[in-house]
Write a protein that holds these residues in place. Structure first.
Motif, mmCIF file in Angstrom:
data_model
loop_
_atom_site.group_PDB
_atom_site.id
_atom_site.type_symbol
_atom_site.label_atom_id
_atom_site.label_comp_id
_atom_site.label_asym_id
_atom_site.label_seq_id
_atom_site.Cartn_x
_atom_site.Cartn_y
_atom_site.Cartn_z
ATOM 1 N N ASN A 199 -3.862 -0.023 5.151
ATOM 2 C CA ASN A 199 -3.359 1.350 5.217
ATOM 3 C C ASN A 199 -1.887 1.437 4.835
ATOM 4 O OD1 ASN A 199 -5.531 3.271 6.329
ATOM 5 N ND2 ASN A 199 -5.711 1.511 7.682
ATOM 6 N N SER A 200 -1.127 0.366 5.096
ATOM 7 C CA SER A 200 0.290 0.383 4.712
ATOM 8 C C SER A 200 0.440 0.373 3.196
ATOM 9 C CB SER A 200 1.026 -0.816 5.326
ATOM 10 O OG SER A 200 0.559 -2.043 4.782
ATOM 11 N N HIS A 238 -1.705 1.835 1.122
ATOM 12 C CA HIS A 238 -1.997 3.205 0.712
ATOM 13 C C HIS A 238 -0.890 4.167 1.149
ATOM 14 C CE1 HIS A 238 -6.119 2.831 -0.971
ATOM 15 N NE2 HIS A 238 -6.040 1.671 -0.338
ATOM 16 N N ALA A 239 -0.150 3.778 2.182
ATOM 17 C CA ALA A 239 1.042 4.555 2.544
ATOM 18 C C ALA A 239 2.070 4.484 1.420
ATOM 19 C CB ALA A 239 1.647 4.038 3.844
ATOM 20 N N SER A 282 1.153 6.891 -1.124
ATOM 21 C CA SER A 282 1.549 8.237 -0.717
ATOM 22 C C SER A 282 3.044 8.465 -0.896
ATOM 23 C CB SER A 282 1.151 8.484 0.748
ATOM 24 O OG SER A 282 -0.247 8.426 0.910
ATOM 25 N N HIS A 284 0.080 12.654 4.239
ATOM 26 C CA HIS A 284 -0.775 11.554 3.808
ATOM 27 C C HIS A 284 -0.065 10.227 4.069
ATOM 28 C CE1 HIS A 284 -4.511 10.794 1.794
ATOM 29 N NE2 HIS A 284 -3.967 10.074 0.835
ATOM 30 N N ARG A 335 -1.029 7.204 6.805
ATOM 31 C CA ARG A 335 -1.273 5.822 6.421
ATOM 32 C C ARG A 335 -0.282 4.851 7.055
ATOM 33 N NH1 ARG A 335 -3.534 6.920 0.254
ATOM 34 N NH2 ARG A 335 -5.690 7.216 0.964
ATOM 35 N N GLY A 365 -1.832 4.442 10.196
ATOM 36 C CA GLY A 365 -3.259 4.181 10.064
ATOM 37 C C GLY A 365 -3.719 2.852 10.612
ATOM 38 N N ASP A 366 -3.017 1.746 10.285
ATOM 39 C CA ASP A 366 -3.453 0.437 10.771
ATOM 40 C C ASP A 366 -3.437 0.389 12.295
ATOM 41 O OD1 ASP A 366 -3.970 -0.887 8.290
ATOM 42 O OD2 ASP A 366 -1.817 -1.029 7.964
ATOM 43 N N ALA A 423 -6.209 10.499 5.425
ATOM 44 C CA ALA A 423 -5.343 9.363 5.078
ATOM 45 C C ALA A 423 -6.017 8.004 5.190
ATOM 46 C CB ALA A 423 -4.083 9.397 5.952
ATOM 47 N N THR A 424 -6.793 7.775 6.258
ATOM 48 C CA THR A 424 -7.363 6.439 6.463
ATOM 49 C C THR A 424 -8.784 6.301 5.924
ATOM 50 O OG1 THR A 424 -8.269 6.972 8.660
ATOM 51 C CG2 THR A 424 -5.987 6.162 8.570
ATOM 52 N N PRO A 451 -8.932 3.997 2.409
ATOM 53 C CA PRO A 451 -8.641 2.589 2.694
ATOM 54 C C PRO A 451 -9.728 1.911 3.534
ATOM 55 C CG PRO A 451 -6.672 3.904 2.993
ATOM 56 C CD PRO A 451 -7.797 4.867 2.772
#
Length: 408
Positions: A140-141, A143-144, A147, A268, A272, A275-276, A323-324, A327
């Protein structure tokens, strides 16, 4: 069984940053064009339906080239594929900004989609390779970072409009910045051959492999792909319609026309970044279910009570809610046994593009028949679909991270 290649902690941290830079540039590339789309639509004198069809060339190109992504990764390695894809994407986007006709615009957008698709699979494949070596969830980081790139691209586009900078000079400057950054990221990624299937299965969570996929991996992959289509429909909407809706139906002018898009990308990113941590504590399925509900409520209220700032809030809810989802889908697909390296991820990424392909022309037809406002009902509908399909994701909760391997 092949022994997995070992990397030191410093190599892994360097590779993590390198992949993050690729995600950053991938997010910024198309986002840099988004604030300029109303200008393109006006200059080319397009109807809403024609505009939606033209934008659909991007996912159409992605769909056309996506089948070759796994083969290219196995042949040339994910770092090289990601870097070349980014370079070609930015060249095509610059051509789209300078397009003198609808035919040239569609061709350039199509080629940008072709390049983006292979970059997307390659960057996610390498990101999950780094994650497997580090032994904890970091997807998720990454995909952050995408974003962050999308947010920067949209914000710089709005600033360029506000200062009167032309489309072509604006995108030319962005192209140089993106190519320099992507080259730096490429040089930091993990060396060596891509892992074989045995290594990928060994690195995955064994309890998920034995219980979550049951005995029909292709059926689960189909369900993951349908969930990805719903998530893509939500993500795509802000990039194509938020700026146009703000400017044409809500009367917003100047750089503020991109406010809803920037809000969607900003939330978003926040989704992310957190998210993790949230997925480790709630599980992928619960996070997707809650996120889908947030999309339904936020965009539902924005459509029911149209105003510029409520639209900004609605898009912010949609951005955070979805957001999550993607991923989690990519991580689940990459961990599936019975496929060659990158194949399940390629299939999911490829079918995800259906959401990007179908959504713009569908919304364009609805908008021409009624208005963009009512066409946006597709977004909360996709949110309901995410809620319905969230059970296909893992409900596993992690209580702690596995430490990074010590330096060798």
């Amino acid at each position: 069984m092949t022994t997995a290649q070992a990397f030191s902690a410093s190599q892994l941290h360097r590779a993590r940053l390198g992949v993050g830079l690729i995600f950053l540039t991938n997010g910024a590339a198309y986002a840099s064009l988004v604030p300029r789309l109303p200008e393109v639509k006006a200059d080319l004198e397009l109807t809403n339906a024609m505009f939606g069809l033209a934008i659909a060339a991007f996912p159409a190109g992605a769909f056309a080239s996506g089948l070759f992504a796994a083969v290219l990764i196995r042949r040339f390695g994910s770092p090289m594929v990601a870097w070349v894809g980014m370079a070609l994407s930015m060249i095509a986007i610059l051509a789209a900004a300078a397009a003198p006709s609808l035919a040239v615009f569609i061709t350039a957008v199509f080629l940008a989609g072709c390049s983006d698709s292979v970059t997307d699979v390659a960057q996610n494949h390498h990101a999950l390779r780094v994650q497997k070596h580090m032994g904890r969830s970091i997807i998720n980081s990454y995909h952050a970072m995408w974003s962050v790139g999308a947010l920067l691209g949209g914000a710089l586009g709005a600033a360029a409009i506000a200062t009167g900078l032309g489309r072509v000079p604006h995108l030319a400057i962005i192209a140089v910045l993106i190519l320099v950054t992507a080259t730096r990221g490429y040089r930091m990624m993990l060396p060596g051959p891509e892992p074989v299937e045995a290594e990928a299965a060994e690195a995955a969570h064994p309890e998920d492999v034995r219980t979550s996929w049951l005995r029909h991996p292709w059926l689960v992959l189909a369900a993951l792909s349908l969930l990805a289509i719903a998530g893509a429909t939500i993500e795509e909407n802000a990039g194509t319609w938020a700026t146009l809706y703000m400017s044409t139906e809500l009367g917003v002018t100047g750089g503020l026309t991109a406010a809803a898009y920037v809000a969607a990308m900003g939330s978003h990113f926040l989704g992310r970044v957190s998210g993790d941590w949230l997925v480790n504590r709630l599980g992928q399925a619960t996070m997707a279910r809650l996120g889908g509900l947030l999309v339904v409520v936020g965009m539902g209220l924005a459509i029911a009570f149209p105003s510029p700032w409520l639209t900004v809030i609605g898009y912010a809810c949609a951005g955070y809610g979805v957001a999550t989802v993607v991923p989690s889908i990519f991580e689940a697909a990459d961990a599936m046994p019975g496929f060659k390296p990158g194949t399940a991820l390629m299939v999911t990424s490829l079918l995800l593009r259906i959401g990007f392909l179908a959504s713009p022309p569908l919304l364009g037809l609805i908008a021409d028949a009624s208005s963009i406002r009512w066409a946006l009902l597709v977004v909360p509908a996709a949110g309901l679909f995410v809620v319905a399909l969230s059970g296909v994701l893992s409900s596993r909760r992690a209580t702690s991270d596995v430490p990074v391997p010590a330096s060798r």
